[in-house]
Design a protein around this motif. Structure first.
Motif, PDB file in Angstrom:
ATOM      1  N   LEU A 102       0.821  -1.210   0.000  1.00 23.53           N
ATOM      2  CA  LEU A 102       0.000   0.000   0.000  1.00 23.53           C
ATOM      3  C   LEU A 102       0.855   1.260   0.000  1.00 23.53           C
ATOM      4  O   LEU A 102       0.569   2.229  -0.724  1.00 23.53           O
ATOM      5  N   MET A 103       1.923   1.266   0.789  1.00 22.41           N
ATOM      6  CA  MET A 103       2.738   2.464   0.924  1.00 22.41           C
ATOM      7  C   MET A 103       3.678   2.677  -0.252  1.00 22.41           C
ATOM      8  O   MET A 103       4.075   3.789  -0.543  1.00 22.41           O
ATOM      9  N   GLN A 104       4.051   1.601  -0.926  1.00 20.14           N
ATOM     10  CA  GLN A 104       4.921   1.745  -2.093  1.00 20.14           C
ATOM     11  C   GLN A 104       4.211   2.467  -3.233  1.00 20.14           C
ATOM     12  O   GLN A 104       4.845   3.158  -4.028  1.00 20.14           O
ATOM     13  N   ASP A 105       2.890   2.326  -3.306  1.00 18.16           N
ATOM     14  CA  ASP A 105       2.134   2.975  -4.381  1.00 18.16           C
ATOM     15  C   ASP A 105       0.761   3.373  -3.847  1.00 18.16           C
ATOM     16  O   ASP A 105      -0.249   2.724  -4.130  1.00 18.16           O
ATOM     17  N   PRO A 106       0.677   4.474  -3.055  1.00 20.88           N
ATOM     18  CA  PRO A 106      -0.606   4.859  -2.449  1.00 20.88           C
ATOM     19  C   PRO A 106      -1.671   5.229  -3.470  1.00 20.88           C
ATOM     20  O   PRO A 106      -2.863   5.088  -3.197  1.00 20.88           O
ATOM     21  N   ILE A 107      -1.260   5.687  -4.633  1.00 24.68           N
ATOM     22  CA  ILE A 107      -2.235   6.035  -5.674  1.00 24.68           C
ATOM     23  C   ILE A 107      -2.959   4.777  -6.146  1.00 24.68           C
ATOM     24  O   ILE A 107      -4.186   4.721  -6.204  1.00 24.68           O
ATOM     25  N   ARG A 108      -2.171   3.749  -6.467  1.00 30.93           N
ATOM     26  CA  ARG A 108      -2.761   2.486  -6.912  1.00 30.93           C
ATOM     27  C   ARG A 108      -3.587   1.853  -5.801  1.00 30.93           C
ATOM     28  O   ARG A 108      -4.656   1.298  -6.040  1.00 30.93           O
ATOM     29  N   ALA A 109      -3.095   1.984  -4.565  1.00 24.77           N
ATOM     30  CA  ALA A 109      -3.804   1.389  -3.424  1.00 24.77           C
ATOM     31  C   ALA A 109      -5.203   1.968  -3.283  1.00 24.77           C
ATOM     32  O   ALA A 109      -6.144   1.254  -2.917  1.00 24.77           O
ATOM     33  N   ALA A 110      -5.357   3.254  -3.561  1.00 20.94           N
ATOM     34  CA  ALA A 110      -6.667   3.894  -3.423  1.00 20.94           C
ATOM     35  C   ALA A 110      -7.638   3.451  -4.510  1.00 20.94           C
ATOM     36  O   ALA A 110      -8.848   3.655  -4.382  1.00 20.94           O
ATOM     37  N   MET A 111      -7.109   2.837  -5.572  1.00 19.82           N
ATOM     38  CA  MET A 111      -7.964   2.448  -6.685  1.00 19.82           C
ATOM     39  C   MET A 111      -8.327   0.964  -6.652  1.00 19.82           C
ATOM     40  O   MET A 111      -9.354   0.563  -7.201  1.00 19.82           O
ATOM     41  N   GLU A 112      -7.490   0.124  -6.020  1.00 15.92           N
ATOM     42  CA  GLU A 112      -7.678  -1.324  -6.095  1.00 15.92           C
ATOM     43  C   GLU A 112      -8.578  -1.854  -4.977  1.00 15.92           C
ATOM     44  O   GLU A 112      -8.694  -1.236  -3.910  1.00 15.92           O
ATOM     45  N   ASN A 113      -9.167  -3.018  -5.226  1.00 18.47           N
ATOM     46  CA  ASN A 113      -9.933  -3.675  -4.162  1.00 18.47           C
ATOM     47  C   ASN A 113      -8.999  -4.557  -3.326  1.00 18.47           C
ATOM     48  O   ASN A 113      -7.826  -4.741  -3.647  1.00 18.47           O
ATOM     49  N   GLY A 114      -9.543  -5.089  -2.249  1.00 11.14           N
ATOM     50  CA  GLY A 114      -8.740  -5.877  -1.324  1.00 11.14           C
ATOM     51  C   GLY A 114      -8.128  -7.110  -1.948  1.00 11.14           C
ATOM     52  O   GLY A 114      -6.990  -7.487  -1.626  1.00 11.14           O
ATOM     53  N   LYS A 115      -8.854  -7.750  -2.838  1.00 11.60           N
ATOM     54  CA  LYS A 115      -8.343  -8.962  -3.474  1.00 11.60           C
ATOM     55  C   LYS A 115      -7.112  -8.655  -4.314  1.00 11.60           C
ATOM     56  O   LYS A 115      -6.114  -9.400  -4.275  1.00 11.60           O
ATOM     57  N   ALA A 116      -7.152  -7.544  -5.077  1.00 14.78           N
ATOM     58  CA  ALA A 116      -6.012  -7.175  -5.925  1.00 14.78           C
ATOM     59  C   ALA A 116      -4.799  -6.814  -5.080  1.00 14.78           C
ATOM     60  O   ALA A 116      -3.663  -7.185  -5.403  1.00 14.78           O
ATOM     61  N   VAL A 117      -5.013  -6.087  -3.983  1.00 11.39           N
ATOM     62  CA  VAL A 117      -3.905  -5.711  -3.103  1.00 11.39           C
ATOM     63  C   VAL A 117      -3.298  -6.959  -2.470  1.00 11.39           C
ATOM     64  O   VAL A 117      -2.067  -7.094  -2.382  1.00 11.39           O
ATOM     65  N   SER A 118      -4.137  -7.889  -2.044  1.00  7.05           N
ATOM     66  CA  SER A 118      -3.647  -9.132  -1.437  1.00  7.05           C
ATOM     67  C   SER A 118      -2.817  -9.926  -2.436  1.00  7.05           C
ATOM     68  O   SER A 118      -1.771 -10.502  -2.093  1.00  7.05           O
ATOM     69  N   PHE A 119      -3.263  -9.975  -3.669  1.00 11.34           N
ATOM     70  CA  PHE A 119      -2.543 -10.701  -4.714  1.00 11.34           C
ATOM     71  C   PHE A 119      -1.152 -10.105  -4.909  1.00 11.34           C
ATOM     72  O   PHE A 119      -0.156 -10.824  -5.001  1.00 11.34           O
ATOM     73  N   ARG A 120      -1.062  -8.766  -4.940  1.00 11.81           N
ATOM     74  CA  ARG A 120       0.241  -8.122  -5.134  1.00 11.81           C
ATOM     75  C   ARG A 120       1.148  -8.345  -3.933  1.00 11.81           C
ATOM     76  O   ARG A 120       2.372  -8.374  -4.074  1.00 11.81           O
ATOM     77  N   ALA A 121       0.548  -8.471  -2.751  1.00  5.53           N
ATOM     78  CA  ALA A 121       1.355  -8.705  -1.546  1.00  5.53           C
ATOM     79  C   ALA A 121       1.713 -10.177  -1.359  1.00  5.53           C
ATOM     80  O   ALA A 121       2.525 -10.521  -0.504  1.00  5.53           O
ATOM     81  N   GLY A 122       1.095 -11.058  -2.156  1.00  6.15           N
ATOM     82  CA  GLY A 122       1.379 -12.486  -2.043  1.00  6.15           C
ATOM     83  C   GLY A 122       0.800 -13.115  -0.798  1.00  6.15           C
ATOM     84  O   GLY A 122       1.404 -14.034  -0.218  1.00  6.15           O
ATOM     85  N   VAL A 123      -0.373 -12.631  -0.366  1.00 11.22           N
ATOM     86  CA  VAL A 123      -1.031 -13.178   0.828  1.00 11.22           C
ATOM     87  C   VAL A 123      -2.426 -13.655   0.456  1.00 11.22           C
ATOM     88  O   VAL A 123      -2.912 -13.430  -0.663  1.00 11.22           O
TER      89      VAL A 123
END
Length: 300
Positions: free
Chosen positions: A38-59
């Motif tokens: 989330l902190m590496q790209d706060p702009i993208r974080a504000a646009m994505e849903n939880g599933k997409a963020v989890s996928f990028r984090a590998g969790v």
């Protein structure tokens, strides 16, 4: 060693930093990985849903929901709304054009993109009604009427309006030089400035160093200076002879070019009202020339 989001608390928005501080003892390794993303790209974080963020984090896909709840939100959608609100409220991120674009997309999600842009433009125009007076417009138009030549200058998006103003003033019978379109001969043009000339400066978001340079040269040569700026670009030294400063939209809204264009059009229209027919005669003469010149219509 790579730093985690917990290590970078001082570099992220303070409100979110406070949330992390208050809940740091409850955060898991998966939470930390999510916060890193989330902190590496706060702009993208504000646009994505939880599933997409989890996928990028590998969790696990549900990890984003669990993180949101540990931070005090009902679920990830509420946490995402919090991130979006931070983005739309502005701050340093709005020096980043990608952040400004993302914030506008966030605002458009509920009501539709076109409707969002229209609402933003209408709101910005309404503010002009309340902040710019006919006296402000007349100060500009009277200065143009009484000068020998007009030099118009803007950089970035303002250069497009600079070209339009120069086109309209030339057709109205006022010798006008668009400095933004003659950057290769900027010094030569400015060397001819005299106290009988007017320099019309345009500055949006912030005045570029070149705009400040032109302002100082104009002051040194005794030329009158007009400035049409938004609120962030308003500060110039020395101060212009006349200045109109307007809001082009709040953070997260479309930064309107319609607003300064409307003000410029009002100035040129008022000029036609006070110059004893000069503008009208010039426009009629130009129309006749265009009809009889034999030049291809595509060039006119």
């Amino acid at each position: 060693m790579a730093r985690t989001a917990l290590d970078r608390q001082g570099e992220i928005p303070q409100v979110l930093g406070d949330l992390i501080n208050r809940n740091s003892t409850r955060l898991t390794e998966a939470d930390t990985r999510l916060l890193d993303v989330l902190m590496q790209d706060p702009i993208r974080a504000a646009m994505e849903n939880g599933k997409a963020v989890s996928f990028r984090a590998g969790v696990h896909p549900a990890s984003a929901v669990r993180l949101a709840r540990r931070l005090g939100f009902k679920g990830y959608p509420e946490f995402r709304s919090f991130l979006q609100a931070n983005l739309m409220e502005g701050g340093g991120d709005f020096e980043n054009p990608a952040a400004r674009m993302a914030a506008r997309l966030v605002r458009a999600e509920e009501g539709g993109l076109l409707a969002s842009v229209l609402d933003s433009e209408i709101a910005a125009l309404q503010q002009v009604r309340n902040s710019v007076s006919d006296t402000d417009i007349r100060a500009f138009s009277a200065s143009l009427r009484d000068c020998r030549r007009v030099f118009v200058f803007g950089r970035g998006h303002a250069a497009a309006l600079s070209a339009l103003i120069a086109l309209r003033l030339n057709r109205s019978g006022y010798e006008t030089i668009d400095l933004a379109g003659q950057m290769h001969q900027l010094a030569e043009a400015l060397a001819t400035l005299s106290p009988d000339d007017v320099v019309w400066l345009l500055a949006f978001r912030k005045a570029s160093p070149l705009v400040h340079d032109v302002r100082k040269i104009a002051a040194g040569r005794g030329a009158k200076t007009l400035a049409l700026t938004d609120l962030r670009g308003a500060r110039m030294e020395p101060a212009p002879d006349y200045q109109i400063s307007i809001s082009r939209g709040a953070a997260g809204e479309s930064q309107s070019l319609v607003v300064p264009m409307t003000v410029a059009n009002a100035v040129i229209l008022d000029l036609a009202a006070i110059d004893d027919g000069r503008s009208l005669r010039a426009l009629a003469a130009f129309k006749a020339f265009r009809a009889n010149s034999g030049l291809p219509q595509a060039l006119l």
